[in-house]
Scaffold this motif. Sequence first.
Motif, short mmCIF file in Angstrom:
data_model
loop_
_atom_site.label_atom_id
_atom_site.label_comp_id
_atom_site.label_asym_id
_atom_site.label_seq_id
_atom_site.Cartn_x
_atom_site.Cartn_y
_atom_site.Cartn_z
N ARG A 292 -32.78 -116.67 -53.62
CA ARG A 292 -33.54 -117.85 -54.02
C ARG A 292 -33.52 -118.93 -52.95
O ARG A 292 -34.40 -119.80 -52.92
CB ARG A 292 -33.02 -118.38 -55.36
CG ARG A 292 -33.26 -117.40 -56.50
CD ARG A 292 -32.91 -117.95 -57.86
NE ARG A 292 -33.05 -116.89 -58.86
CZ ARG A 292 -34.21 -116.51 -59.41
NH1 ARG A 292 -35.34 -117.09 -59.02
NH2 ARG A 292 -34.24 -115.55 -60.30
N ALA A 293 -32.53 -118.87 -52.05
CA ALA A 293 -32.51 -119.80 -50.91
C ALA A 293 -33.31 -119.22 -49.74
O ALA A 293 -33.19 -119.70 -48.60
CB ALA A 293 -31.07 -120.08 -50.49
N GLU A 294 -34.08 -118.17 -50.04
CA GLU A 294 -35.02 -117.55 -49.08
C GLU A 294 -34.33 -116.89 -47.89
O GLU A 294 -34.94 -116.75 -46.82
CB GLU A 294 -36.06 -118.58 -48.61
CG GLU A 294 -36.89 -119.15 -49.76
CD GLU A 294 -37.90 -120.18 -49.28
OE1 GLU A 294 -37.58 -120.93 -48.33
OE2 GLU A 294 -39.00 -120.21 -49.85
N GLU B 72 -21.78 -123.70 -51.22
CA GLU B 72 -22.07 -125.04 -51.75
C GLU B 72 -23.10 -124.95 -52.88
O GLU B 72 -22.98 -125.64 -53.91
CB GLU B 72 -22.59 -125.94 -50.64
CG GLU B 72 -21.51 -126.35 -49.64
CD GLU B 72 -22.06 -127.22 -48.52
OE1 GLU B 72 -23.29 -127.28 -48.35
OE2 GLU B 72 -21.25 -127.85 -47.82
N LEU B 73 -24.09 -124.11 -52.72
CA LEU B 73 -25.08 -123.92 -53.78
C LEU B 73 -24.44 -123.35 -55.04
O LEU B 73 -24.68 -123.83 -56.16
CB LEU B 73 -26.19 -122.97 -53.31
CG LEU B 73 -27.29 -123.54 -52.42
CD1 LEU B 73 -28.29 -122.44 -52.08
CD2 LEU B 73 -28.00 -124.70 -53.11
N LEU B 74 -23.66 -122.32 -54.88
CA LEU B 74 -23.01 -121.67 -56.02
C LEU B 74 -22.11 -122.63 -56.78
O LEU B 74 -22.02 -122.58 -58.01
CB LEU B 74 -22.19 -120.46 -55.54
CG LEU B 74 -23.00 -119.22 -55.14
CD1 LEU B 74 -22.15 -118.28 -54.31
CD2 LEU B 74 -23.54 -118.50 -56.39
N ARG B 75 -21.48 -123.54 -56.05
CA ARG B 75 -20.54 -124.47 -56.68
C ARG B 75 -21.19 -125.80 -57.07
O ARG B 75 -20.55 -126.68 -57.63
CB ARG B 75 -19.35 -124.73 -55.74
CG ARG B 75 -18.56 -123.47 -55.42
CD ARG B 75 -17.28 -123.78 -54.68
NE ARG B 75 -16.32 -124.39 -55.58
CZ ARG B 75 -15.87 -125.63 -55.48
NH1 ARG B 75 -16.33 -126.43 -54.52
NH2 ARG B 75 -14.99 -126.11 -56.33
N GLY B 76 -22.49 -125.94 -56.76
CA GLY B 76 -23.20 -127.14 -57.17
C GLY B 76 -22.83 -128.38 -56.39
O GLY B 76 -22.73 -129.48 -56.95
N ALA B 77 -22.65 -128.23 -55.09
CA ALA B 77 -22.27 -129.37 -54.25
C ALA B 77 -23.43 -130.36 -54.14
O ALA B 77 -24.59 -129.96 -53.94
CB ALA B 77 -21.86 -128.89 -52.87
N ASN B 78 -23.11 -131.62 -54.26
CA ASN B 78 -24.14 -132.68 -54.20
C ASN B 78 -24.23 -133.20 -52.77
O ASN B 78 -23.74 -134.28 -52.43
CB ASN B 78 -23.80 -133.81 -55.17
CG ASN B 78 -24.87 -134.89 -55.20
OD1 ASN B 78 -26.03 -134.64 -54.85
ND2 ASN B 78 -24.47 -136.11 -55.56
N HIS C 167 -32.82 -127.69 -53.24
CA HIS C 167 -32.12 -126.52 -53.76
C HIS C 167 -31.25 -126.86 -54.98
O HIS C 167 -30.75 -125.95 -55.64
CB HIS C 167 -31.27 -125.88 -52.66
CG HIS C 167 -32.09 -125.08 -51.69
ND1 HIS C 167 -31.60 -124.63 -50.48
CD2 HIS C 167 -33.38 -124.63 -51.76
CE1 HIS C 167 -32.54 -123.97 -49.85
NE2 HIS C 167 -33.63 -123.95 -50.61
N HIS C 168 -31.12 -128.14 -55.28
CA HIS C 168 -30.41 -128.49 -56.51
C HIS C 168 -31.26 -128.16 -57.74
O HIS C 168 -30.78 -128.20 -58.87
CB HIS C 168 -30.06 -129.99 -56.51
CG HIS C 168 -31.24 -130.90 -56.39
ND1 HIS C 168 -32.01 -130.97 -55.24
CD2 HIS C 168 -31.81 -131.77 -57.28
CE1 HIS C 168 -32.99 -131.84 -55.42
NE2 HIS C 168 -32.88 -132.34 -56.65
N GLU C 169 -32.52 -127.78 -57.51
CA GLU C 169 -33.41 -127.40 -58.60
C GLU C 169 -33.45 -125.89 -58.81
O GLU C 169 -34.09 -125.41 -59.76
CB GLU C 169 -34.83 -127.91 -58.32
CG GLU C 169 -34.91 -129.43 -58.23
CD GLU C 169 -36.32 -129.92 -57.88
OE1 GLU C 169 -37.20 -129.05 -57.69
OE2 GLU C 169 -36.51 -131.13 -57.77
N ILE D 102 -24.19 -122.22 -60.45
CA ILE D 102 -23.96 -121.10 -61.36
C ILE D 102 -22.52 -120.59 -61.29
O ILE D 102 -22.01 -119.95 -62.21
CB ILE D 102 -24.97 -119.96 -61.05
CG1 ILE D 102 -25.05 -118.99 -62.23
CG2 ILE D 102 -24.59 -119.22 -59.76
CD1 ILE D 102 -26.14 -117.95 -62.06
N GLY D 103 -21.84 -120.89 -60.18
CA GLY D 103 -20.44 -120.43 -60.03
C GLY D 103 -19.48 -121.59 -59.82
O GLY D 103 -18.49 -121.45 -59.09
#
Length: 605
Positions: free
Chosen positions: A425-427, A437-443, A452-454, A460-461
């Motif tokens: 999904r991050a292409e 960072e995406l998996l852990r929801g880093a701001n 990508h926060h959308e 999710i992890g």
Amino acid sequence: MTPQATPQSCSDIHQVLKEVFGYDQFRTGQDLVITAATQGQDTLVLMPTGGGKSLCYQIPALALPGITIVVSPLISLMQDQVAQLKALGVSAECLNQSLTREQSMAIYQDLHAGKIKLLYVAPERLLLADFIERLHHLPVSLFAIDEAHCVSHWGHDFRPHYFQLNRLKEYFPAIPIMALTATADTATRHDIVQQLRLNSPYIYTGSFDRPNIRYTLEEKFKPLSQLIRYLKAQPGQSGIIYCTSRKRVDEISAKLVEAGFNAAAYHAGLENQQRSFVQTAFAKDDIHIVVATVAFGMGINKPNVRFVIHYDIPKNIESYYQETGRAGRDGLAAEAILYFDPADIPRVKRFFEDIVDEQRKKVEQQRFNAMASFAEAQTCRRKILLNYFSEYQREACGNCDICLNPPKQFDGTIVAQQALSCVYRAEQKFGMGYIVELLRGANTARIRDNNHHELSTFAIGKEHSVEFWLSILRQLVHQGLLQQDITLGSILRLTEAARPVLRGEYQLQLAEPRLQAQHVYQDKLAQFNYDKKLFAKLRALRKELADADDVPPYVVFNDKTLAEMAQLTPTNDREFLQVSGVGFTKLTKYGGAFMNLIRSYLANS
């Protein structure tokens, strides 16, 4: 001039072993090599670092008439060996560029006067025409070539001047040669015999096993933090930390000093005076930790190195084995730790592309592949090492991270799907750090800028740590579900093998991430059941006497000998001679001081 070498009786060499070196019995294989050498036979000795190679030529040197010439690659190693021999009452010297002309001439005079039994020289000095001419007028009994793997093109540390040692047999066909090394695979062993023109040599291949060394691999997450955490549990212990670049050596040594550790840097970019200072201070226990490149190499003869840490993966198993072998040379418990990031493998492989010689390039690549396999393996580390050196083992060792903390498997299908979906999904345009960072929801600003926060996989992890997700992603690369494109900043891309996992068509088994290595403290001297307070006093006395003689403490006595003193508490000459490592010379020189301390301690206990 060649002296008549007569076979020595077994009692003669045992007498030298006890009276000079203070040991009651030989280690496995030493007596066989020594007997062959004293009978005038060429020999090839393969023993592990700390396995007792030096005695294999030092005892023949004392048992045979005439002089033994020892070829050694480093000034520091020569000086250390000579200092230890002199402390034992043996007439030994070294010739090297650190000496003045007057000092060199004095050694030559003693040689011709028959006052020297062992002479250490570098191969460059040995092969000078005037030195060869001088040797023809001396009673040389034996040539000993230490670090003999340096003579081979297939050796991991080939040196051109060592290669030229094949001329020795032209100049001195009747004088036996002993070649010694701790690291040589089968190809290198054959090459040593061929290059040195050894004549029907007696070949002794000792066990490469160093059972006192615990091999541990730690997945690299935050290596500096991992390193500091480990060092805090090793107060006052001596150790070496190997890095692949001078820059990293400087950075890590500075961080350790800042954190309060007694550490120093060592690499070829430093002034000779600074390198010499660090090596001497380390040998004398004035510096506890040396952070170094491989330039801090064969000159390390210090027996009480308790740990060797590789901050980066070495380029071959031979180097790894030799460098880890600098730990625990006294036979006491020691640790070898490797920090490993699988992403380092493609980075190291790129270095080999610069090798012009195609055959050499192929050999180096194959050797690194073996090192990478060792790092990635889930089976006993020691078995892999020993099998590499053709010493096949069936049983697991019980003293490596795999044996002490066996890998545990779990159903990793869901976390794999989460990670793979996030990459997709991050292409497939980002590396591991960003995906974590995406998996852990880093701001982070970067994630927000990319919107990508959308993504549905954002956070999710979040219940898992950074280290957990790094380990999972690395395993997915290792299993062929992801690949890293090192030409584009190591971005992650899905492979065809990822499709059935994403569709849930089979259950994927992964290893439970080891988020913190287990280091079980070992009392290095527990086998002696010794008095720890007395041992501390004996160590302090040893340091005082060593500083007065300007030698490293282990030249006086090693830790094992002190521990045995603290166990047996000898108070007279007969009892003192029963301690392993005590010969007549050391009894005469140091016995009085140590026995006085022991008597005083016992009287006040």
